[in-house]
Design a protein around this motif. Structure first.
Motif, PDB file in Angstrom:
ATOM      1  N   VAL B  86      43.100  19.959  42.788  1.00  0.00           N
ATOM      2  CA  VAL B  86      42.860  19.995  41.902  1.00  0.00           C
ATOM      3  C   VAL B  86      40.765  20.992  41.719  1.00  0.00           C
ATOM      4  CG1 VAL B  86      42.054  19.219  39.069  1.00  0.00           C
ATOM      5  CG2 VAL B  86      44.328  19.265  40.083  1.00  0.00           C
ATOM      6  N   LEU B  89      41.114  23.837  42.640  1.00  0.00           N
ATOM      7  CA  LEU B  89      41.495  25.281  42.133  1.00  0.00           C
ATOM      8  C   LEU B  89      40.288  25.882  40.966  1.00  0.00           C
ATOM      9  CD1 LEU B  89      44.847  23.758  41.747  1.00  0.00           C
ATOM     10  CD2 LEU B  89      44.628  26.109  43.008  1.00  0.00           C
ATOM     11  N   VAL B  94      41.029  29.209  39.243  1.00  0.00           N
ATOM     12  CA  VAL B  94      42.271  29.093  39.265  1.00  0.00           C
ATOM     13  C   VAL B  94      42.928  28.903  38.158  1.00  0.00           C
ATOM     14  CG1 VAL B  94      44.371  29.028  40.503  1.00  0.00           C
ATOM     15  CG2 VAL B  94      42.143  29.335  41.671  1.00  0.00           C
ATOM     16  N   VAL B  95      42.330  27.333  37.650  1.00  0.00           N
ATOM     17  CA  VAL B  95      43.251  26.658  36.423  1.00  0.00           C
ATOM     18  C   VAL B  95      41.194  26.047  35.852  1.00  0.00           C
ATOM     19  CG1 VAL B  95      45.366  26.064  37.469  1.00  0.00           C
ATOM     20  CG2 VAL B  95      43.352  25.071  37.633  1.00  0.00           C
ATOM     21  N   ASP B  97      39.447  22.996  32.303  1.00  0.00           N
ATOM     22  CA  ASP B  97      40.544  22.443  32.548  1.00  0.00           C
ATOM     23  C   ASP B  97      40.952  22.148  31.050  1.00  0.00           C
ATOM     24  OD1 ASP B  97      38.350  21.535  33.502  1.00  0.00           O
ATOM     25  OD2 ASP B  97      36.434  21.100  33.061  1.00  0.00           O
ATOM     26  N   ALA B  98      40.880  23.350  30.091  1.00  0.00           N
ATOM     27  CA  ALA B  98      41.589  23.382  28.761  1.00  0.00           C
ATOM     28  C   ALA B  98      43.161  23.459  29.705  1.00  0.00           C
ATOM     29  CB  ALA B  98      41.665  24.473  27.928  1.00  0.00           C
ATOM     30  N   GLU B  99      43.502  24.140  30.697  1.00  0.00           N
ATOM     31  CA  GLU B  99      44.930  24.415  31.149  1.00  0.00           C
ATOM     32  C   GLU B  99      45.407  23.417  31.468  1.00  0.00           C
ATOM     33  OE1 GLU B  99      45.793  29.283  32.347  1.00  0.00           O
ATOM     34  OE2 GLU B  99      44.284  27.687  33.453  1.00  0.00           O
ATOM     35  N   LEU B 100      44.704  22.037  32.102  1.00  0.00           N
ATOM     36  CA  LEU B 100      45.038  21.219  33.201  1.00  0.00           C
ATOM     37  C   LEU B 100      45.565  19.954  32.489  1.00  0.00           C
ATOM     38  CD1 LEU B 100      42.382  20.868  35.922  1.00  0.00           C
ATOM     39  CD2 LEU B 100      45.078  21.195  36.462  1.00  0.00           C
ATOM     40  N   ALA B 101      45.061  20.274  30.754  1.00  0.00           N
ATOM     41  CA  ALA B 101      44.429  19.111  29.877  1.00  0.00           C
ATOM     42  C   ALA B 101      46.306  19.734  29.320  1.00  0.00           C
ATOM     43  CB  ALA B 101      43.955  19.101  28.984  1.00  0.00           C
ATOM     44  N   SER B 102      46.371  20.623  28.889  1.00  0.00           N
ATOM     45  CA  SER B 102      47.611  20.720  27.714  1.00  0.00           C
ATOM     46  C   SER B 102      48.945  21.182  28.972  1.00  0.00           C
ATOM     47  CB  SER B 102      47.190  22.101  26.997  1.00  0.00           C
ATOM     48  OG  SER B 102      47.122  23.465  28.550  1.00  0.00           O
ATOM     49  N   GLY B 103      48.646  21.507  30.320  1.00  0.00           N
ATOM     50  CA  GLY B 103      49.249  21.638  31.096  1.00  0.00           C
ATOM     51  C   GLY B 103      50.071  23.154  30.481  1.00  0.00           C
ATOM     52  N   GLY B 104      50.339  24.095  29.467  1.00  0.00           N
ATOM     53  CA  GLY B 104      50.391  25.406  30.113  1.00  0.00           C
ATOM     54  C   GLY B 104      49.119  26.424  30.337  1.00  0.00           C
ATOM     55  N   VAL B 105      49.564  27.518  29.896  1.00  0.00           N
ATOM     56  CA  VAL B 105      48.230  28.710  30.730  1.00  0.00           C
ATOM     57  C   VAL B 105      47.756  29.453  29.120  1.00  0.00           C
ATOM     58  CG1 VAL B 105      48.313  30.958  31.410  1.00  0.00           C
ATOM     59  CG2 VAL B 105      49.971  28.827  32.518  1.00  0.00           C
TER      60      VAL B 105
END
Lengths: 246, 225
Positions: B86, B89, B94-95, B97-105
């Motif tokens: 993580v 990335l 690549v990812v 924090d918001a994406e990691l929090a939401s699981g969405g892209v």
């Protein structure tokens, strides 16, 4: 060859089917995340508490994000897991050992150039690109560790056990190898020399254990059955058939 | 030439010879992966190699070494891997924090580009077919240098300043050391030697008269003794 990971999992096609599968997984992870504490999408300020504490959910969320970005294909992950759960493990190393016990010319080749001799079996690849084999004898006992991380010869032994990766083993193997060996049931006399190999670079070590007495009549396949993972790390001896049956 | 700089970055991962870590606890009939997610984490590193992530072992190990010491000891091996992945990335954009929090892209987030190797270190990992002069030969007395660089280094603390003997020249490899951000310093191809350290040289009276520890050393890590 530098940087290559030749295990056939690097398929680089991102097909429509994969994307479809990804969408399904992303949905599942999103739903799981939502059930935890937060909506799947939001635009308000937040701290990291919305990340599910459950690491399984966090891993699944990361995988789904990378799939949705078309960076990875879940089938490639499946293939890696399958390879290490079902094909790449200590049975590979056991075949090497049994061959060395039964074929003196192979043993000589193995000790002279481990990479080439192990390559005869095809057991090279990621974390086993450059192999050195060290032989346990009545006078010398070899033990392998990686104090800085957890380097280990994956193609011949598979992935390392938790104890090998643990702080106690990594810390102690270099300073008190005899005490460590005693805990594993190997009590060495003072006149045996202990050699500890700390895998700090890109060479990986396989220990060629001593062939137990009373195995003269066994076939190569039967001998391979006796050889344990721990004996090829150097923390155990190979037990004779009568002992191992107990 | 040398990648070694003076600074202080001696983290918990460099634990050879430390006391107080507790007992070794082998698990009978241990599975390859204890949980499904462990296998996914292991495989994620592998499949991210074409994206220049995870295949650079120095960078990946450095990401693990940056895990705070208390967490490093508390985490399981694959928790550490996941944390490191993580970290890599996020650092590479690549990812988010918001994406990691939401699981969405996030559709606005930039898409990474495929690259096999870091541009500053094109030689990668593994034995190199390069004919370079060797500074040391088998039988030479050497001393491991002192080094506390701000990044990743493969020179165990317990060997630093200690004297040993070269027992094998393993050929030429690129240096895997990184800077303080985890970027490989450069290729710096050089011989890697196996050095034998007498147990007593490393551990004094706690060592054993007969025993020895063998450590691989990049040429830059050594000086004549």
């Amino acid at each position: 060859m530098a940087g290559s990971e030749p295990e056939g999992v690097g398929r680089r096609k991102f097909l429509k089917e994969a994307a479809a599968g990804a969408a399904g997984m992303a949905g599942a992870a999103g739903a799981a995340g939502a059930a935890e504490s937060a909506p799947a999408r939001h635009d308000h300020d937040h701290d990291h508490q919305v990340v599910p504490d459950d690491i399984a959910l966090r891993v699944r969320a990361l995988e789904s994000i990378l799939v949705e970005k078309e960076m990875i294909d879940p089938a490639d992950l499946d293939a890696v897991v399958d390879a290490y759960e079902n094909r790449i493990g200590p049975r590979n190393g056991a075949q090497i050992v049994a061959r060395a016990w039964t074929d003196p010319e192979y043993r000589a080749r193995l000790l002279a150039d481990g990479t080439a001799a192990i390559g005869e079996f095809g057991f090279l690849g990621a974390q086993g690109e450059h192999m050195v084999v060290v032989e346990n004898t009545a006078e010398i006992h070899n033990l392998v560790v990686c104090t800085l991380c957890s380097c280990y010869p994956w193609p011949t032994l598979g992935l390392p056990p938790v104890w090998y990766k643990s702080a106690p083993y990594r810390a102690r193997a270099v300073i008190e190898p005899r005490a460590v060996l005693r805990e594993f049931g190997v009590d060495l006399p003072d006149d045996v020399e202990v050699r500890v190999w700390d895998s700090t670079a890109e060479i990986r070590y396989l220990v060629l254990p001593e062939r137990p007495a009373g195995t003269e009549g066994l076939t190569e396949e039967q001998l391979a059955e006796l050889v344990t993972r721990d004996s090829m790390i150097g923390v155990a001896r190979v037990a004779a058939p009568r002992e191992s049956a107990q | 030439m040398t990648g070694i700089r003076n600074s202080t970055h001696d983290a918990i991962h460099d634990m050879g010879g430390m006391d107080g870590m507790g007992p070794i606890e082998p698990e009978p009939n241990e599975p390859v992966f204890h949980e499904t997610w462990e296998g996914r984490v292991f495989a994620l590193r592998r499949v991210l190699v074409p994206w220049g992530l995870g295949g650079n072992w120095g960078s990946f190990r450095f990401a693990q070494e940056r895990v705070p010491a208390a967490d490093y000891l508390r985490f399981s091996y694959y928790e550490r891997w996941f944390t490191a992945l993580v970290d890599l990335l996020r650092a590479n954009g690549v990812v988010t924090d918001a994406e990691l929090a939401s699981g969405g892209v996030d559709p606005e987030a930039p898409r990474p580009e495929r690259r096999e190797r870091p541009p500053q270190a094109p030689l990668g990992f593994g034995l190199l077919d390069l004919d370079l002069p060797a500074r040391f030969g088998v039988g030479d007395a050497v001393r491991a240098r002192h080094a506390s660089p701000p990044g990743h280094v493969r020179l165990p603390r317990y060997t630093q300043g200690k004297c040993g003997t070269v027992v094998r020249d393993n050929g030429v490899y690129a240096l895997q050391d990184t800077d303080e951000r985890g970027q490989q310093l450069g290729d710096f191809p050089q011989h890697v030697y196996t050095v034998r350290f007498a147990s007593r040289e490393l551990w004094g009276d706690r060592g054993s008269e007969r025993d020895a520890i063998y450590v691989e050393m990049w040429e830059d890590y050594l000086e004549p003794a």
